[in-house]
Design an enzyme around this catalytic site. Structure first.
Site, mmCIF file in Angstrom:
data_model
loop_
_atom_site.group_PDB
_atom_site.id
_atom_site.type_symbol
_atom_site.label_atom_id
_atom_site.label_comp_id
_atom_site.label_asym_id
_atom_site.label_seq_id
_atom_site.Cartn_x
_atom_site.Cartn_y
_atom_site.Cartn_z
ATOM 1 N N GLY A 187 0.778 -1.146 0.120
ATOM 2 C CA GLY A 187 -0.097 0.063 -0.071
ATOM 3 C C GLY A 187 0.881 1.269 0.075
ATOM 4 C CG HIS A 225 2.372 1.404 7.904
ATOM 5 N ND1 HIS A 225 3.465 1.366 8.653
ATOM 6 C CD2 HIS A 225 2.634 2.145 6.766
ATOM 7 C CE1 HIS A 225 4.370 1.981 8.033
ATOM 8 N NE2 HIS A 225 4.084 2.323 7.179
ATOM 9 C CD GLU A 226 0.729 2.672 3.436
ATOM 10 O OE1 GLU A 226 0.990 3.876 3.466
ATOM 11 O OE2 GLU A 226 1.557 1.546 3.403
ATOM 12 C CG HIS A 235 8.254 4.572 7.247
ATOM 13 N ND1 HIS A 235 8.697 4.619 5.630
ATOM 14 C CD2 HIS A 235 6.999 3.872 6.865
ATOM 15 C CE1 HIS A 235 7.829 4.026 4.922
ATOM 16 N NE2 HIS A 235 6.786 3.628 5.751
ATOM 17 C CD1 TRP A 237 14.214 3.913 8.568
ATOM 18 C CD2 TRP A 237 12.349 2.611 9.019
ATOM 19 N NE1 TRP A 237 13.344 3.313 7.127
ATOM 20 C CE2 TRP A 237 12.207 2.731 7.476
ATOM 21 C CE3 TRP A 237 11.483 2.352 9.773
ATOM 22 C CZ2 TRP A 237 11.128 2.298 6.942
ATOM 23 C CZ3 TRP A 237 10.046 1.779 8.811
ATOM 24 C CH2 TRP A 237 10.099 1.888 7.540
ATOM 25 C CG ASP A 248 9.612 9.050 14.332
ATOM 26 O OD1 ASP A 248 10.082 9.885 15.143
ATOM 27 O OD2 ASP A 248 8.902 8.366 14.960
ATOM 28 C CD GLN A 256 13.254 1.130 14.502
ATOM 29 O OE1 GLN A 256 12.434 1.437 15.429
ATOM 30 N NE2 GLN A 256 12.539 0.539 13.148
ATOM 31 C CG ASP A 292 -0.770 -6.971 9.410
ATOM 32 O OD1 ASP A 292 0.044 -6.081 8.919
ATOM 33 O OD2 ASP A 292 -2.084 -7.003 8.850
#
Length: 415
Positions: A187, A225-226, A235, A237, A248, A256, A292
């Protein structure tokens, strides 16, 4: 690269799997948009500046005055029956969003004790749209048959002219496009500050919802997430190529080096070149790349950032009428069975016009995708069945009747 404190075999598997699966292309998509139109960078910078100001203003985390409900339209773009995912999967997806953004997910107890104090109820929820941009009734699902076999990040899925579906008004709706994204991409999303015509989230049909979705991305968290990206989360990291210099923009997420894949045992401490000591990197955050089953929470600072957007560039969603109904004039209850009365005080009659000689399952969903009633019928000797929804809140409900060969969904308004 990151230095995980995991067995060598698991690390090797994770690296190989990462090469096969492209969990998300939102950052690359944003870079492509900037390359095509350099003015996009300034708009994104403005959104980030607003988010930074909110984070400074609310150092202990933002608490909203009311939970916001975001109307969602799901454009299902399909070439065959497999890609034309069921209503059930869409309802499941909405329910996952509501659980995860409200910290109501069943696996919330698996959050590392070091992170639990900052795991946030984001006070954001979602509903399938009940009216379309013209004010007509809708179930929030727009199904479009296409001749296009696969789509990509080129935005073709977002235009009717290129085999997809045009976006609904982004000031009132979150547009979700579900389609075939090829063999690897799960995605991608559009960050705030970009074009209205392409605003929203694109999901691979294989990884949408839960029933029939492909493991290990079969718990609906690709959408979580999206939508995080759609609400300006990056993200975890920082997309810096393992340099430990990226960010982020959230102070409560550890530095990270890179993304994490697979699903280590709950409680595993994962460290890398950027964070070398316990409790390690936040590999169970929704904005990492873990399977997930290992995505568990947003942080307080991530919540503040999302609410900065909901009070800024996406503020119109707070007053959207996409989930509000004023009339039942256009509600069709014909075919197969009828429902009455509508509106109702909660007592609903299902009239089949004949006895039901075989097994049937009846389920009732609210607009948040939650199943509020479920009935199994071995045999119905009468032609009618009474449902009691008086314990439910006023609003639109979807009543689904299915047997082994068919499924039919109808709508009812409870006052």
């Amino acid at each position: 690269m990151k230095k995980l404190l995991l067995p060598t075999l698991l690390l090797a598997f994770g690296t190989t799997y990462a090469q096969q699966i492209q969990r998300c292309s939102s950052f690359e998509y944003m870079q492509d948009q900037i390359a095509a139109d350099p003015t996009v960078q300034g708009k994104i910078d403005a959104v980030n500046a607003d988010c930074d100001a909110y984070q400074l203003a609310y150092p202990n985390g933002y608490t909203s005055r009311a939970v916001v409900t975001i109307p969602v339209v799901v454009h299902v773009i399909y070439q065959n029956a497999t890609e034309n995912i069921s209503d059930t999967r869409i309802f499941e997806q909405i329910q996952v969003l509501n659980e995860d953004f409200r910290k109501l997910n069943a696996d919330v107890g698996n959050i590392n004790s070091a992170w639990d104090p900052i795991a946030a109820d984001c006070e954001i929820q979602f509903c399938l749209a009940a009216r379309d941009p013209n004010g007509n009734w809708t179930n929030g699902i727009n199904r479009v048959s296409t001749t296009v076999s696969t789509f990509s990040t080129n935005n073709n899925v977002k235009y009717t002219s290129s085999g997809g579906a045009n976006a609904w008004d982004r000031s009132k709706y979150l547009n979700l496009w579900v389609c075939d994204l090829g063999s690897s991409l799960l995605g991608y999303a559009q960050f705030p500050g970009q074009a209205a015509a392409t605003d929203g989230v694109v999901l691979h049909y294989r990884y949408t919802g839960k029933t029939g979705a492909i493991a290990p991305y079969n718990k609906g968290r690709t959408a979580v997430h999206e939508i995080g990206h759609w609400l300006a989360l990056y993200h975890i990291w920082g997309d810096d190529g393992s340099a430990c210099t990226g960010s982020d923009f959230c102070s409560d997420t550890p530095n990270q080096a890179d993304e994490n894949y697979t699903c280590p045992a709950i409680g595993t401490v994962v460290t890398d070149a950027c964070t070398t000591t316990s409790p390690g990197v936040m590999w169970t955050n929704y904005m990492d790349y873990s399977d997930d089953a290992c995505m568990l929470f947003f942080t307080a600072n991530q919540k503040t950032r999302m609410w900065a957007v909901l009070n800024g560039s996406r503020s119109s969603l707070q007053t959207s009428n996409g989930c509000i109904l004023n009339s039942v004039d256009e509600l069709s209850l014909s075919h197969a069975f009828s429902l009455y009365p509508s509106p109702t005080n909660g007592l609903v009659t299902l009239d089949f016009g004949f006895a039901l000689p075989s097994d049937y399952d009846i389920a009732v969903y609210n607009t948040l995708g939650e199943k509020v009633r479920e009935i199994h019928i071995d045999m119905l000797n009468e032609q009618t069945l009474m449902l009691d929804l008086r314990d439910q809140a006023a609003g639109l409900y979807f009543i689904e009747v299915r047997n082994k060969t068919e499924k039919i969904t109808r709508k009812i308004l409870v006052e």
